[in-house]
Scaffold this motif. Structure first.
Motif, mmCIF file in Angstrom:
data_model
loop_
_atom_site.group_PDB
_atom_site.id
_atom_site.type_symbol
_atom_site.label_atom_id
_atom_site.label_comp_id
_atom_site.label_asym_id
_atom_site.label_seq_id
_atom_site.Cartn_x
_atom_site.Cartn_y
_atom_site.Cartn_z
ATOM 1 N N THR A 193 6.799 13.057 5.805
ATOM 2 C CA THR A 193 7.699 12.227 5.010
ATOM 3 C C THR A 193 7.082 10.842 4.862
ATOM 4 O O THR A 193 6.681 10.225 5.849
ATOM 5 C CB THR A 193 9.083 12.090 5.684
ATOM 6 O OG1 THR A 193 9.692 13.384 5.776
ATOM 7 C CG2 THR A 193 9.989 11.180 4.854
ATOM 8 N N VAL A 194 6.966 10.367 3.624
ATOM 9 C CA VAL A 194 6.433 9.048 3.337
ATOM 10 C C VAL A 194 7.570 8.162 2.846
ATOM 11 O O VAL A 194 8.294 8.530 1.915
ATOM 12 C CB VAL A 194 5.325 9.111 2.275
ATOM 13 C CG1 VAL A 194 4.863 7.704 1.898
ATOM 14 C CG2 VAL A 194 4.146 9.932 2.783
ATOM 15 N N GLU A 195 7.730 7.000 3.461
ATOM 16 C CA GLU A 195 8.788 6.073 3.081
ATOM 17 C C GLU A 195 8.218 4.917 2.256
ATOM 18 O O GLU A 195 7.151 4.389 2.574
ATOM 19 C CB GLU A 195 9.506 5.526 4.321
ATOM 20 C CG GLU A 195 10.272 6.608 5.087
ATOM 21 C CD GLU A 195 11.179 6.033 6.147
ATOM 22 O OE1 GLU A 195 11.075 4.802 6.426
ATOM 23 O OE2 GLU A 195 11.995 6.786 6.706
ATOM 24 N N ILE A 196 8.951 4.551 1.208
ATOM 25 C CA ILE A 196 8.520 3.479 0.317
ATOM 26 C C ILE A 196 9.663 2.492 0.147
ATOM 27 O O ILE A 196 10.812 2.894 -0.105
ATOM 28 C CB ILE A 196 8.125 4.029 -1.071
ATOM 29 C CG1 ILE A 196 7.085 5.140 -0.930
ATOM 30 C CG2 ILE A 196 7.594 2.920 -1.961
ATOM 31 C CD1 ILE A 196 6.813 5.867 -2.227
ATOM 32 N N LEU A 197 9.361 1.208 0.286
ATOM 33 C CA LEU A 197 10.307 0.140 -0.017
ATOM 34 C C LEU A 197 9.857 -0.478 -1.332
ATOM 35 O O LEU A 197 8.699 -0.868 -1.467
ATOM 36 C CB LEU A 197 10.318 -0.913 1.090
ATOM 37 C CG LEU A 197 10.566 -0.415 2.521
ATOM 38 C CD1 LEU A 197 10.475 -1.579 3.501
ATOM 39 C CD2 LEU A 197 11.905 0.275 2.628
ATOM 40 N N ALA A 198 10.745 -0.560 -2.303
ATOM 41 C CA ALA A 198 10.310 -1.009 -3.623
ATOM 42 C C ALA A 198 11.419 -1.741 -4.350
ATOM 43 O O ALA A 198 12.608 -1.510 -4.106
ATOM 44 C CB ALA A 198 9.843 0.180 -4.469
ATOM 45 N N SER A 199 11.001 -2.624 -5.252
ATOM 46 C CA SER A 199 11.963 -3.291 -6.120
ATOM 47 C C SER A 199 12.598 -2.267 -7.056
ATOM 48 O O SER A 199 12.042 -1.191 -7.301
ATOM 49 C CB SER A 199 11.270 -4.392 -6.931
ATOM 50 O OG SER A 199 10.226 -3.861 -7.715
ATOM 51 N N THR A 200 13.763 -2.597 -7.586
ATOM 52 C CA THR A 200 14.498 -1.667 -8.434
ATOM 53 C C THR A 200 13.683 -1.239 -9.642
ATOM 54 O O THR A 200 13.678 -0.064 -10.028
ATOM 55 C CB THR A 200 15.818 -2.309 -8.898
ATOM 56 O OG1 THR A 200 16.593 -2.662 -7.760
ATOM 57 C CG2 THR A 200 16.628 -1.341 -9.752
ATOM 58 N N VAL A 201 12.978 -2.171 -10.263
ATOM 59 C CA VAL A 201 12.177 -1.841 -11.436
ATOM 60 C C VAL A 201 11.131 -0.796 -11.089
ATOM 61 O O VAL A 201 10.911 0.159 -11.841
ATOM 62 C CB VAL A 201 11.518 -3.107 -12.012
ATOM 63 C CG1 VAL A 201 10.490 -2.736 -13.078
ATOM 64 C CG2 VAL A 201 12.564 -4.039 -12.606
#
Length: 267
Positions: free
Chosen positions: A33-41
């Protein structure tokens, strides 16, 4: 002396070849499982495509992404996750994001120039112009995220909008829906937000730059250094890199305002 010169060249070639490995897509042999934190855009324009491609090509790989602003991201990001930010001002990148990456032992990779635009209803008479001027924003009521009038990178743009109290809305989709429904409502988002945007595709809203208030930005990814990436993280970072480079290249070709500089790594 000649041998020493050749040896230095060989070392540079080997270093380049090692760097190129970050563009490879290794097989994912074990469930991960890879987790990503990202802006909404980024979630809307990039990660949805990444998740679909991962499901089709890597059945053992699971991708989880979470909406996060840059300050929230820096408070929680570590070697176990990947952070992606769209259209951060260069000052934020050099003074805030890059020092954070260095302190955390992470890489920061830049993908090209973007700029913020005013999104408005295509039925508004201003929508037919090639660009806007700050004096023309007075007739538009602002729609923005709660608190955005103080923490947004270019919050000074907000003072040019109507004196009517702004609409503070949590969800980007709801902001675009309000613009599509009301001719005098507008918002400020990166130009990148035109992609995968159903309201833009339907011709209900459009994005225009503000000529006398430039708002440039750089999309970037913060991730573990190459040798620390898991197989799944290597796959996902390669996909994100490819997608962001493609989108910023398209923006540059469309409006001529930015020059792609994909794949520039800041260790």
């Amino acid at each position: 002396e000649q041998g020493q010169a050749i040896l230095e060249d060989v070392r540079q070639i080997l270093s380049l070849a090692e760097g190129w490995q970050r563009y490879a897509r290794p097989a994912v042999a074990d469930p991960e499982t890879v987790e990503i934190l990202a802006s909404t855009v980024v979630c809307n324009t990039v990660l949805a495509d990444v998740v679909r491609e991962c499901r089709a090509r890597y059945p053992k790989l699971r991708v989880r992404f979470f909406h996060s602003r840059d300050d929230e991201m820096m408070a929680t990001l570590d070697v176990h996750a990947i952070g992606v930010i769209s259209s951060a001002p260069e000052g934020i990148v050099t003074e805030k994001l890059r020092p954070f990456a260095e302190r955390s032992g992470l890489d920061i990779e830049l993908f090209g120039m973007d700029h913020f635009c005013v999104y408005l209803n295509t039925a508004n008479p201003l929508a037919g112009l090639p660009y806007l001027d700050t004096s023309q924003l007075k007739g538009l009521t602002l729609a923005a995220y709660p608190g955005e009038d103080t923490r947004f990178f270019y919050h000074s743009i907000y003072r040019y909008f109507s004196d009517t109290p702004p609409f503070f809305i949590e969800q980007q989709e709801s902001i675009f829906q309000m613009i599509a429904d009301m001719e005098d409502v507008a918002a400020v988002f990166p130009h990148l937000a035109i992609f995968n945007n159903s309201y833009v595709e339907q011709g209900l809203i459009t994005a225009l730059p503000v000529k006398n208030h430039p708002m440039p930005g750089i999309s970037c990814m913060i991730c573990p250094r190459y040798g620390q990436l898991t197989p799944g993280q290597r796959v996902v970072t390669a996909m994100i890199r490819q997608r962001l480079e493609e989108l910023t290249r398209r923006l540059s070709q469309e409006d001529g305002r930015g020059q792609p500089r994909g794949g520039h790594v800041m260790p």
